[in-house]
Design a protein around this motif. Structure first.
Motif, PDB file in Angstrom:
ATOM      1  N   SER A 249       8.809  10.798  -5.776  1.00 23.38           N
ATOM      2  CA  SER A 249       8.327  10.091  -6.967  1.00 23.38           C
ATOM      3  C   SER A 249       8.878   8.678  -7.089  1.00 23.38           C
ATOM      4  CB  SER A 249       8.618  10.891  -8.229  1.00 23.38           C
ATOM      5  OG  SER A 249      10.006  11.045  -8.410  1.00 23.38           O
ATOM      6  N   SER A 250      10.146   8.462  -6.769  1.00 28.35           N
ATOM      7  CA  SER A 250      10.706   7.113  -6.920  1.00 28.35           C
ATOM      8  C   SER A 250      10.054   6.125  -5.953  1.00 28.35           C
ATOM      9  CB  SER A 250      12.223   7.126  -6.749  1.00 28.35           C
ATOM     10  OG  SER A 250      12.572   7.591  -5.467  1.00 28.35           O
ATOM     11  N   LEU A 251       9.691   6.566  -4.764  1.00 23.72           N
ATOM     12  CA  LEU A 251       8.997   5.704  -3.810  1.00 23.72           C
ATOM     13  C   LEU A 251       7.627   5.306  -4.356  1.00 23.72           C
ATOM     14  CD1 LEU A 251       8.709   4.344  -1.058  1.00 23.72           C
ATOM     15  CD2 LEU A 251       7.974   6.561  -0.152  1.00 23.72           C
ATOM     16  N   PHE A 252       6.911   6.261  -4.931  1.00 20.10           N
ATOM     17  CA  PHE A 252       5.601   5.960  -5.503  1.00 20.10           C
ATOM     18  C   PHE A 252       5.719   5.072  -6.739  1.00 20.10           C
ATOM     19  CE2 PHE A 252       4.126   9.211  -2.661  1.00 20.10           C
ATOM     20  CZ  PHE A 252       2.825   8.843  -2.394  1.00 20.10           C
TER      21      PHE A 252
ATOM     22  N   LYS B 144       8.849  -5.834  -2.831  1.00 14.55           N
ATOM     23  CA  LYS B 144       8.382  -4.484  -3.132  1.00 14.55           C
ATOM     24  C   LYS B 144       7.318  -3.963  -2.164  1.00 14.55           C
ATOM     25  CE  LYS B 144       9.602  -4.293  -7.969  1.00 14.55           C
ATOM     26  NZ  LYS B 144      10.763  -5.054  -7.773  1.00 14.55           N
ATOM     27  N   VAL B 145       6.767  -4.805  -1.314  1.00 16.39           N
ATOM     28  CA  VAL B 145       5.690  -4.351  -0.430  1.00 16.39           C
ATOM     29  C   VAL B 145       6.167  -3.328   0.598  1.00 16.39           C
ATOM     30  CG1 VAL B 145       4.175  -6.330  -0.736  1.00 16.39           C
ATOM     31  CG2 VAL B 145       5.887  -6.359   1.063  1.00 16.39           C
TER      32      VAL B 145
ATOM     33  N   LYS C  66       4.177   0.341   2.771  1.00 14.82           N
ATOM     34  CA  LYS C  66       4.319   0.780   4.165  1.00 14.82           C
ATOM     35  C   LYS C  66       5.031   2.129   4.233  1.00 14.82           C
ATOM     36  CE  LYS C  66       6.080  -0.520   8.657  1.00 14.82           C
ATOM     37  NZ  LYS C  66       7.062  -1.256   9.397  1.00 14.82           N
ATOM     38  N   ALA C  67       6.053   2.308   3.426  1.00  9.51           N
ATOM     39  CA  ALA C  67       6.805   3.566   3.430  1.00  9.51           C
ATOM     40  C   ALA C  67       5.916   4.742   3.022  1.00  9.51           C
ATOM     41  CB  ALA C  67       8.015   3.462   2.506  1.00  9.51           C
ATOM     42  N   VAL C  68       5.039   4.545   2.038  1.00 13.99           N
ATOM     43  CA  VAL C  68       4.111   5.613   1.632  1.00 13.99           C
ATOM     44  C   VAL C  68       3.132   5.904   2.762  1.00 13.99           C
ATOM     45  CG1 VAL C  68       2.211   6.193   0.063  1.00 13.99           C
ATOM     46  CG2 VAL C  68       4.341   5.259  -0.850  1.00 13.99           C
ATOM     47  N   ARG C  69       2.632   4.878   3.415  1.00 10.42           N
ATOM     48  CA  ARG C  69       1.706   5.087   4.546  1.00 10.42           C
ATOM     49  C   ARG C  69       2.373   5.885   5.654  1.00 10.42           C
ATOM     50  NH1 ARG C  69      -1.648  -0.199   6.057  1.00 10.42           N
ATOM     51  NH2 ARG C  69      -3.285   1.248   6.602  1.00 10.42           N
ATOM     52  N   GLU C  70       3.648   5.616   5.872  1.00 13.92           N
ATOM     53  CA  GLU C  70       4.379   6.295   6.946  1.00 13.92           C
ATOM     54  C   GLU C  70       4.717   7.748   6.612  1.00 13.92           C
ATOM     55  OE1 GLU C  70       7.600   3.591   7.781  1.00 13.92           O
ATOM     56  OE2 GLU C  70       6.302   2.340   9.034  1.00 13.92           O
TER      57      GLU C  70
ATOM     58  N   LEU D 175      -8.242  15.686   4.756  1.00 17.87           N
ATOM     59  CA  LEU D 175      -8.422  14.245   4.638  1.00 17.87           C
ATOM     60  C   LEU D 175      -7.093  13.546   4.852  1.00 17.87           C
ATOM     61  CD1 LEU D 175     -10.668  14.094   1.433  1.00 17.87           C
ATOM     62  CD2 LEU D 175     -11.386  14.193   3.834  1.00 17.87           C
ATOM     63  N   LYS D 176      -7.141  12.409   5.542  1.00 17.26           N
ATOM     64  CA  LYS D 176      -5.942  11.604   5.787  1.00 17.26           C
ATOM     65  C   LYS D 176      -6.181  10.226   5.173  1.00 17.26           C
ATOM     66  CE  LYS D 176      -4.868  14.215   9.863  1.00 17.26           C
ATOM     67  NZ  LYS D 176      -4.590  14.250  11.281  1.00 17.26           N
ATOM     68  N   PRO D 177      -5.730  10.044   3.924  1.00 14.73           N
ATOM     69  CA  PRO D 177      -6.016   8.775   3.252  1.00 14.73           C
ATOM     70  C   PRO D 177      -5.347   7.583   3.934  1.00 14.73           C
ATOM     71  CG  PRO D 177      -4.622  10.182   1.878  1.00 14.73           C
ATOM     72  CD  PRO D 177      -4.954  10.949   3.105  1.00 14.73           C
ATOM     73  N   MET D 178      -6.103   6.488   4.007  1.00 17.95           N
ATOM     74  CA  MET D 178      -5.567   5.240   4.536  1.00 17.95           C
ATOM     75  C   MET D 178      -4.554   4.660   3.540  1.00 17.95           C
ATOM     76  SD  MET D 178      -7.675   1.803   5.551  1.00 17.95           S
ATOM     77  CE  MET D 178      -8.160   1.445   3.879  1.00 17.95           C
TER      78      MET D 178
END
Length: 107
Positions: free
Chosen positions: A50-53, A68-69, A73-77, A91-94
């Protein structure tokens, strides 16, 4: 159906998974091109992410400042997957954003 934030939410359509960990469920999908917007219901696995999101959502709200960007990238990874509750393909969201009870993703 359950009520949340004044809206009636349907049964889950997808399970949000990070590896074998159940992060939450998505219900009541609506199209807002190019996004699919859903109601998000957290599960036990949400607490560790949750803190990452939260940082990712703040980056989006504030115009993606350089400091903050990294969260995007961290969420994508995380390679989150949306597993259908009944039938269908995984499904694998982009991109996926989860903020409060709302999730939005792009394929």
């Amino acid at each position: 159906m359950r009520q949340s934030s004044g809206k009636i939410q349907g049964d889950p359509v997808w399970w949000v998974k990070c590896g074998d960990t159940l992060v939450g469920s998505l219900s009541s999908p609506e199209s807002d091109q190019p996004w699919i917007v859903c109601h998000f219901e957290p599960s036990d696995g949400w607490e560790s992410l949750s803190s990452l999101f939260e940082v990712q959502a703040e980056a989006r709200r504030t115009g993606f400042p350089e400091d903050k960007v990294w969260a995007i990238k961290a969420v994508r990874e995380l390679h989150l997957e949306l597993h259908p509750v009944i039938d269908g393909e995984v499904l694998k969201p982009m991109l996926i954003y989860i903020e409060g009870a709302e999730a939005r993703f792009r394929l």
